[in-house]
Design a protein around this motif. Structure first.
Motif, PDB file in Angstrom:
ATOM      1  N   SER A  14       8.856   5.688   4.781  1.00  9.84           N
ATOM      2  CA  SER A  14       8.907   6.018   3.356  1.00  9.84           C
ATOM      3  C   SER A  14       7.972   7.193   3.085  1.00  9.84           C
ATOM      4  O   SER A  14       7.214   7.619   3.963  1.00  9.84           O
ATOM      5  N   SER A  15       7.979   7.698   1.865  1.00 14.32           N
ATOM      6  CA  SER A  15       7.094   8.822   1.520  1.00 14.32           C
ATOM      7  C   SER A  15       5.625   8.420   1.648  1.00 14.32           C
ATOM      8  O   SER A  15       4.796   9.207   2.103  1.00 14.32           O
ATOM      9  N   ASN A  16       5.297   7.185   1.239  1.00 18.92           N
ATOM     10  CA  ASN A  16       3.916   6.702   1.382  1.00 18.92           C
ATOM     11  C   ASN A  16       3.526   6.571   2.850  1.00 18.92           C
ATOM     12  O   ASN A  16       2.395   6.888   3.241  1.00 18.92           O
ATOM     13  N   ASP A  17       4.468   6.074   3.658  1.00 18.46           N
ATOM     14  CA  ASP A  17       4.218   5.962   5.094  1.00 18.46           C
ATOM     15  C   ASP A  17       3.879   7.331   5.677  1.00 18.46           C
ATOM     16  O   ASP A  17       2.942   7.493   6.465  1.00 18.46           O
ATOM     17  N   LYS A  18       4.652   8.338   5.275  1.00 16.44           N
ATOM     18  CA  LYS A  18       4.455   9.690   5.796  1.00 16.44           C
ATOM     19  C   LYS A  18       3.117  10.272   5.353  1.00 16.44           C
ATOM     20  O   LYS A  18       2.466  10.999   6.103  1.00 16.44           O
ATOM     21  N   THR A  19       2.698   9.920   4.135  1.00 14.84           N
ATOM     22  CA  THR A  19       1.399  10.385   3.640  1.00 14.84           C
ATOM     23  C   THR A  19       0.269   9.833   4.498  1.00 14.84           C
ATOM     24  O   THR A  19      -0.656  10.555   4.893  1.00 14.84           O
ATOM     25  N   SER A  36      -8.270  -0.078   7.343  1.00 12.25           N
ATOM     26  CA  SER A  36      -7.096   0.147   6.489  1.00 12.25           C
ATOM     27  C   SER A  36      -7.531   0.402   5.048  1.00 12.25           C
ATOM     28  O   SER A  36      -6.941   1.234   4.349  1.00 12.25           O
ATOM     29  N   ASN A  37      -8.575  -0.283   4.592  1.00  9.45           N
ATOM     30  CA  ASN A  37      -9.079  -0.078   3.223  1.00  9.45           C
ATOM     31  C   ASN A  37      -9.652   1.324   3.043  1.00  9.45           C
ATOM     32  O   ASN A  37      -9.464   1.956   1.995  1.00  9.45           O
ATOM     33  N   LEU A  43      -6.625   8.007   0.315  1.00 10.77           N
ATOM     34  CA  LEU A  43      -5.306   8.548  -0.004  1.00 10.77           C
ATOM     35  C   LEU A  43      -4.755   8.066  -1.335  1.00 10.77           C
ATOM     36  O   LEU A  43      -3.698   8.522  -1.785  1.00 10.77           O
ATOM     37  N   GLY A  44      -5.437   7.112  -1.959  1.00 10.68           N
ATOM     38  CA  GLY A  44      -4.954   6.591  -3.232  1.00 10.68           C
ATOM     39  C   GLY A  44      -3.716   5.730  -3.093  1.00 10.68           C
ATOM     40  O   GLY A  44      -2.864   5.696  -3.990  1.00 10.68           O
ATOM     41  N   VAL A  45      -3.609   5.030  -1.945  1.00 12.09           N
ATOM     42  CA  VAL A  45      -2.499   4.091  -1.738  1.00 12.09           C
ATOM     43  C   VAL A  45      -3.095   2.703  -1.526  1.00 12.09           C
ATOM     44  O   VAL A  45      -4.303   2.535  -1.446  1.00 12.09           O
ATOM     45  N   SER A  46      -2.240   1.701  -1.426  1.00  9.64           N
ATOM     46  CA  SER A  46      -2.736   0.339  -1.201  1.00  9.64           C
ATOM     47  C   SER A  46      -3.000   0.117   0.290  1.00  9.64           C
ATOM     48  O   SER A  46      -2.378   0.761   1.149  1.00  9.64           O
ATOM     49  N   ALA A  47      -3.911  -0.820   0.588  1.00 11.19           N
ATOM     50  CA  ALA A  47      -4.198  -1.155   1.987  1.00 11.19           C
ATOM     51  C   ALA A  47      -2.958  -1.725   2.671  1.00 11.19           C
ATOM     52  O   ALA A  47      -2.745  -1.524   3.869  1.00 11.19           O
ATOM     53  N   SER A  48      -2.126  -2.409   1.895  1.00  8.78           N
ATOM     54  CA  SER A  48      -0.904  -2.989   2.463  1.00  8.78           C
ATOM     55  C   SER A  48       0.041  -1.896   2.964  1.00  8.78           C
ATOM     56  O   SER A  48       0.792  -2.097   3.918  1.00  8.78           O
ATOM     57  N   THR A  49       0.003  -0.721   2.325  1.00 12.20           N
ATOM     58  CA  THR A  49       0.822   0.408   2.776  1.00 12.20           C
ATOM     59  C   THR A  49       0.397   0.845   4.175  1.00 12.20           C
ATOM     60  O   THR A  49       1.233   1.120   5.040  1.00 12.20           O
TER      61      THR A  49
END
Length: 283
Positions: A14-19, A36-37, A43-49
């Motif tokens: 996904s786009s988040n994965d690529k980021t 991961s945190n 990156l401003g994404v969730s740790a789950s990403t």
């Protein structure tokens, strides 16, 4: 074994994965030691990403991904910078005047500090202090020049918590570390050219399930492999020896953070120590 890049080419992201993947691949030396945190926060994404990406790449969890990534970096880039022997480095300043040499050393020292202030994440220091504060015992390991720093670090931490042991020059390594267990933490200090004793001490810590905080000059240094936390210190110098000013700054930072976490224990311990120090004069 497939590289991270090879796995990514075969995976639908996904786009988040690529980021996340783009950040990791552009910052390999540092990213392979981040949690991961920490990656998510930057990156401003969730740790789950971040965790989800590691699973998409074929790993059971993020920890497995990180260990594989660390191994890959160690094999791919053990150290691409040619090692300078001390007597060869003397040539760098043999034509400088004394005043020019003084200025060069001072400018180099300031440059190392500025570099480490901008590169190191505060989270690394904070989490290292948490680990040290909660550990049953703290083993500080250093050899040759690093033993002096390990000894000073040991005195500083001993003022604010019990169970601090310094291991270094001319001590029987196996005997001193045989009681390591998973409730302890080892602070390993080693810089180019890396001490074989420090590397072996870290191996003993890993065997015991003991967490390791590596204080070294590179994320690919031998003692950094598999460490819980890695604190990189710039050691470039115009003279024949490593520059340790930045390391001392980082050592003092950790001591201050540990002290903050044990305020009541600190006060009582320091007051008791002060009484004995006044009576003996052993300052």
């Amino acid at each position: 074994m497939e590289t991270i890049e090879q796995r990514a080419c075969k995976t639908e992201l996904s786009s988040n994965d690529k980021t996340v993947l783009d950040f990791i691949l552009k910052n390999k030396k540092q990213a392979c030691f981040l949690t991961s945190n920490e990656i998510a926060e930057r990156l401003g994404v969730s740790a789950s990403t971040v965790i989800r990406l590691s699973k998409k790449l074929g790993f059971d969890n993020f920890t497995t991904f990180k260990k594989a990534f660390q191994r890959e970096q160690a094999e791919r880039e053990p150290d691409c910078i040619p090692l300078e022997i001390p007597y060869e480095k003397i040539k760098q300043y043999e034509n400088l005047t004394d005043s020019e040499l003084i200025l060069a050393v001072r400018q180099n020292t300031l440059a190392n500090i500025k570099k480490d202030i901008s590169n190191e994440s505060n989270a690394t220091f904070i989490e290292s202090a948490e680990i040290i504060s909660k550990a049953k015992r703290v083993y500080i390991v250093g050899f040759r020049t690093c033993y002096g720093f390990a000894f000073s670090f040991g005195i500083m931490l001993s003022c604010i918590r019990p169970g601090v042991l310094v291991i270094g020059n001319q001590q029987p390594l196996v005997d001193c570390l045989i009681d390591l267990d998973a409730e302890d933490v080892m602070i390993a200090i080693s810089f180019k050219r890396y001490s074989s004793d420090a590397i072996f001490a870290v191996e003993m810590a890993k065997d015991a399930g003991c967490k390791v905080i590596a204080m070294t000059d590179s994320y690919t240094a031998p003692i950094a492999q598999g460490a819980e936390k890695v604190i990189v210190n710039s050691i470039d110098n115009v003279s024949f020896f490593n520059s340790y000013t930045s390391f001392i700054m980082n050592m003092e930072t950790i001591t201050a953070l540990v002290s903050k976490r044990n305020k009541e224990l600190n006060e009582g311990r320091l007051m008791k120590m002060e009484d004995y120090l006044e009576r003996t004069g052993q300052y």
